[in-house]
Motif scaffolding. Structure first.
Motif, short mmCIF file in Angstrom:
data_model
loop_
_atom_site.label_atom_id
_atom_site.label_comp_id
_atom_site.label_asym_id
_atom_site.label_seq_id
_atom_site.Cartn_x
_atom_site.Cartn_y
_atom_site.Cartn_z
N UNK A 56 -91.87 15.58 2.06
CA UNK A 56 -91.91 17.04 2.06
C UNK A 56 -92.69 17.54 0.86
N UNK A 57 -93.10 18.78 0.95
CA UNK A 57 -93.89 19.41 -0.12
C UNK A 57 -93.08 19.58 -1.40
N UNK A 58 -91.81 19.93 -1.26
CA UNK A 58 -90.97 20.16 -2.44
C UNK A 58 -89.73 19.26 -2.37
N UNK A 59 -89.14 19.04 -3.52
CA UNK A 59 -87.92 18.25 -3.56
C UNK A 59 -86.77 18.98 -2.86
N UNK A 60 -86.75 20.30 -2.97
CA UNK A 60 -85.70 21.08 -2.30
C UNK A 60 -85.79 20.93 -0.78
N UNK A 61 -87.01 20.98 -0.25
CA UNK A 61 -87.18 20.79 1.20
C UNK A 61 -86.77 19.38 1.60
N UNK A 62 -87.12 18.40 0.79
CA UNK A 62 -86.76 17.01 1.08
C UNK A 62 -85.25 16.85 1.14
N UNK A 63 -84.53 17.49 0.21
CA UNK A 63 -83.07 17.41 0.22
C UNK A 63 -82.49 17.95 1.53
N UNK A 64 -83.09 19.00 2.07
CA UNK A 64 -82.60 19.54 3.35
C UNK A 64 -82.74 18.49 4.45
N UNK A 65 -83.86 17.77 4.46
CA UNK A 65 -84.07 16.71 5.46
C UNK A 65 -83.06 15.58 5.26
N UNK A 66 -82.85 15.19 4.01
CA UNK A 66 -81.91 14.10 3.71
C UNK A 66 -80.51 14.47 4.16
N UNK A 67 -80.09 15.68 3.83
CA UNK A 67 -78.73 16.12 4.21
C UNK A 67 -78.57 16.22 5.72
N UNK A 68 -79.56 16.77 6.41
CA UNK A 68 -79.49 16.86 7.87
C UNK A 68 -79.44 15.47 8.49
N UNK A 69 -80.26 14.56 7.97
CA UNK A 69 -80.26 13.19 8.47
C UNK A 69 -78.90 12.53 8.24
N UNK A 70 -78.36 12.68 7.05
CA UNK A 70 -77.05 12.09 6.76
C UNK A 70 -75.99 12.57 7.73
N UNK A 71 -76.02 13.87 8.04
CA UNK A 71 -75.03 14.44 8.95
C UNK A 71 -75.24 13.99 10.39
N UNK A 72 -76.49 13.99 10.86
CA UNK A 72 -76.73 13.71 12.28
C UNK A 72 -76.80 12.21 12.58
N UNK A 73 -77.43 11.45 11.72
CA UNK A 73 -77.61 10.02 12.01
C UNK A 73 -76.46 9.16 11.52
N UNK A 74 -75.79 9.60 10.46
CA UNK A 74 -74.75 8.76 9.85
C UNK A 74 -73.37 9.43 9.86
N UNK A 75 -73.25 10.58 10.54
CA UNK A 75 -71.99 11.32 10.65
C UNK A 75 -71.33 11.53 9.29
N UNK A 76 -72.14 11.81 8.28
CA UNK A 76 -71.63 12.09 6.94
C UNK A 76 -71.49 13.59 6.74
N UNK A 77 -70.81 13.98 5.70
CA UNK A 77 -70.66 15.38 5.34
C UNK A 77 -71.31 15.58 3.97
N UNK A 78 -72.60 15.96 3.96
CA UNK A 78 -73.32 16.07 2.69
C UNK A 78 -72.67 16.98 1.66
N UNK A 79 -71.94 18.00 2.10
CA UNK A 79 -71.27 18.87 1.14
C UNK A 79 -70.13 18.16 0.42
N UNK A 80 -69.76 16.98 0.92
CA UNK A 80 -68.70 16.19 0.28
C UNK A 80 -69.25 14.99 -0.49
N UNK A 81 -70.59 14.86 -0.56
CA UNK A 81 -71.17 13.78 -1.34
C UNK A 81 -70.83 13.99 -2.81
N UNK A 82 -70.46 12.93 -3.48
CA UNK A 82 -70.14 13.03 -4.91
C UNK A 82 -71.41 13.22 -5.72
N UNK A 83 -71.24 13.64 -6.96
CA UNK A 83 -72.41 13.79 -7.83
C UNK A 83 -73.08 12.44 -8.07
N UNK A 84 -72.30 11.36 -8.03
CA UNK A 84 -72.88 10.01 -8.17
C UNK A 84 -73.73 9.65 -6.95
#
Length: 96
Positions: A56-84
């Motif tokens: 992605x063009x920006x790191x912020x946009x990339x994070x949106x892709x990563x979070x969407x992927x985590x939720x849809x492909x891996x059934x994760x809840x990105x809002x619950x990812x730890x700071x680590x």
């Protein structure tokens, strides 16, 4: 018979100018180098089999892709990812 739009019309010139401005902003840094951020899911421990990769063009946009992927492909809840977890992902983001 329809004629193509006049390339010298105000609307055509404005559209063309916006296209070039957006294209330049998306692909060139202030130093004149191409800029983008990328992430490969398989680089995260335990995700070696995942073929997903994002750029992605920006790191912020990339994070949106990563979070969407985590939720849809891996059934994760990105809002619950730890700071680590987020720091580990951030360490795998590459500036191109």
């Amino acid at each position: 018979m329809r004629h193509p739009p006049d390339p010298t019309s105000k609307a055509a010139i404005e559209d063309s100018a916006l296209f070039f401005v957006d294209t330049a902003r998306a692909t060139v840094s202030q130093e004149g180098e191409a800029m983008a951020y990328s992430y490969c899911c398989k680089d995260y421990p335990g995700m070696e089999a995942c073929p997903a990769a994002f750029t992605a063009e920006t790191e912020a946009e990339l994070w949106k892709h990563i979070e969407l992927h985590g939720a849809t492909a891996h059934q994760e809840e990105p809002d619950k990812w730890s700071s680590e977890d987020r720091q580990q992902i951030k360490n795998l983001i590459h500036e191109m």
